[in-house]
Scaffold this motif. Structure first.
Motif, short mmCIF file in Angstrom:
data_model
loop_
_atom_site.label_atom_id
_atom_site.label_comp_id
_atom_site.label_asym_id
_atom_site.label_seq_id
_atom_site.Cartn_x
_atom_site.Cartn_y
_atom_site.Cartn_z
N LEU A 1 3.88 -11.79 4.92
CA LEU A 1 2.53 -11.46 5.37
C LEU A 1 2.37 -9.97 5.60
CD1 LEU A 1 -0.27 -12.40 6.39
CD2 LEU A 1 0.77 -12.57 8.65
N ALA A 2 3.33 -9.37 6.31
CA ALA A 2 3.24 -7.94 6.60
C ALA A 2 3.31 -7.10 5.32
CB ALA A 2 4.35 -7.53 7.55
N THR A 3 4.19 -7.48 4.41
CA THR A 3 4.31 -6.75 3.14
C THR A 3 3.04 -6.90 2.31
OG1 THR A 3 6.69 -7.17 3.15
CG2 THR A 3 5.73 -6.46 1.07
N GLY A 4 2.50 -8.10 2.26
CA GLY A 4 1.26 -8.31 1.51
C GLY A 4 0.10 -7.52 2.08
N GLN B 1 -3.40 -0.70 -2.03
CA GLN B 1 -4.21 -0.93 -3.23
C GLN B 1 -5.68 -0.65 -2.97
OE1 GLN B 1 -3.20 -4.92 -4.48
NE2 GLN B 1 -2.04 -4.09 -6.20
N ALA B 2 -6.17 -1.03 -1.79
CA ALA B 2 -7.57 -0.78 -1.48
C ALA B 2 -7.85 0.71 -1.30
CB ALA B 2 -7.95 -1.53 -0.21
N LEU B 3 -6.90 1.43 -0.73
CA LEU B 3 -7.11 2.86 -0.52
C LEU B 3 -6.98 3.67 -1.80
CD1 LEU B 3 -5.19 3.35 2.85
CD2 LEU B 3 -7.66 3.33 2.49
N THR B 4 -6.16 3.22 -2.72
CA THR B 4 -5.93 3.98 -3.96
C THR B 4 -6.66 3.40 -5.16
OG1 THR B 4 -3.94 2.71 -4.46
CG2 THR B 4 -3.66 4.75 -3.19
N SER B 5 -7.30 2.27 -5.03
CA SER B 5 -8.02 1.59 -6.12
C SER B 5 -7.10 1.24 -7.28
CB SER B 5 -9.19 2.44 -6.63
OG SER B 5 -10.12 2.64 -5.60
N ILE B 6 -5.83 1.00 -7.01
CA ILE B 6 -4.88 0.56 -8.03
C ILE B 6 -4.80 -0.96 -7.95
CG2 ILE B 6 -2.49 0.58 -8.80
CD1 ILE B 6 -2.23 3.36 -7.57
N GLN B 7 -5.12 -1.63 -9.04
CA GLN B 7 -5.12 -3.09 -9.06
C GLN B 7 -4.09 -3.62 -10.05
OE1 GLN B 7 -6.80 -4.87 -6.83
NE2 GLN B 7 -7.52 -2.93 -6.01
N GLU B 8 -2.85 -3.29 -9.83
CA GLU B 8 -1.75 -3.73 -10.70
C GLU B 8 -1.08 -4.94 -10.07
OE1 GLU B 8 0.74 -4.01 -13.80
OE2 GLU B 8 -0.91 -2.57 -13.66
N LEU B 9 -0.90 -6.01 -10.83
CA LEU B 9 -0.31 -7.24 -10.29
C LEU B 9 1.15 -7.09 -9.92
CD1 LEU B 9 -1.95 -9.98 -12.53
CD2 LEU B 9 -2.44 -9.44 -10.17
N THR B 10 1.89 -6.33 -10.72
CA THR B 10 3.32 -6.16 -10.41
C THR B 10 3.53 -5.34 -9.14
OG1 THR B 10 3.46 -4.24 -11.86
CG2 THR B 10 4.05 -6.39 -12.79
N LEU B 11 2.54 -4.54 -8.77
CA LEU B 11 2.64 -3.75 -7.55
C LEU B 11 2.67 -4.66 -6.32
CD1 LEU B 11 2.69 -0.90 -6.37
CD2 LEU B 11 0.21 -0.99 -6.25
N THR B 12 2.04 -5.81 -6.38
CA THR B 12 2.09 -6.74 -5.25
C THR B 12 3.30 -7.66 -5.32
OG1 THR B 12 0.71 -8.37 -6.39
CG2 THR B 12 -0.40 -6.75 -5.03
#
Length: 89
Positions: free
Chosen positions: A29-32, A39-50
């Motif tokens: 939960l904390a990592t997510g 991701q919200a602050l940088t507008s990067i929406q990469e699936l592997t990043l999560t």
């Protein structure tokens, strides 16, 4: 074995499962949340990043918490199940 004993055994088993899974779920939960914030602050929406950091955090937490998780289930076995087996149900 009567119904009350069965329900008590199931309650204690579920409680042991909750206690054993709590470290991994908390870290996931904390990592997510942290990755979602980045991701919200940088507008990067990469699936592997999560996926990759969360998987690494969960694997590390599992490695660290193995002794605690094993002890939780061993206590359940020793305190609940073995006495039920010894008395014949």
């Amino acid at each position: 074995m009567d119904d009350a004993t069965l329900y008590d055994m199931m309650r204690q088993g579920l409680w042991a499962a909750i206690i054993a899974s709590l470290p991994i779920l908390t870290v996931a939960l904390a990592t997510g949340l942290a990755i979602g914030l980045v991701q919200a602050l940088t507008s990067i929406q990469e699936l592997t990043l999560t996926f990759v950091p969360k998987l690494a955090a969960i694997a590390g937490t599992f490695w660290i918490a193995m002794e605690f998780m094993g002890a939780a289930f061993l206590d359940l076995w020793r305190d609940v199940l073995v006495p039920l087996i010894a008395q014949g149900g």
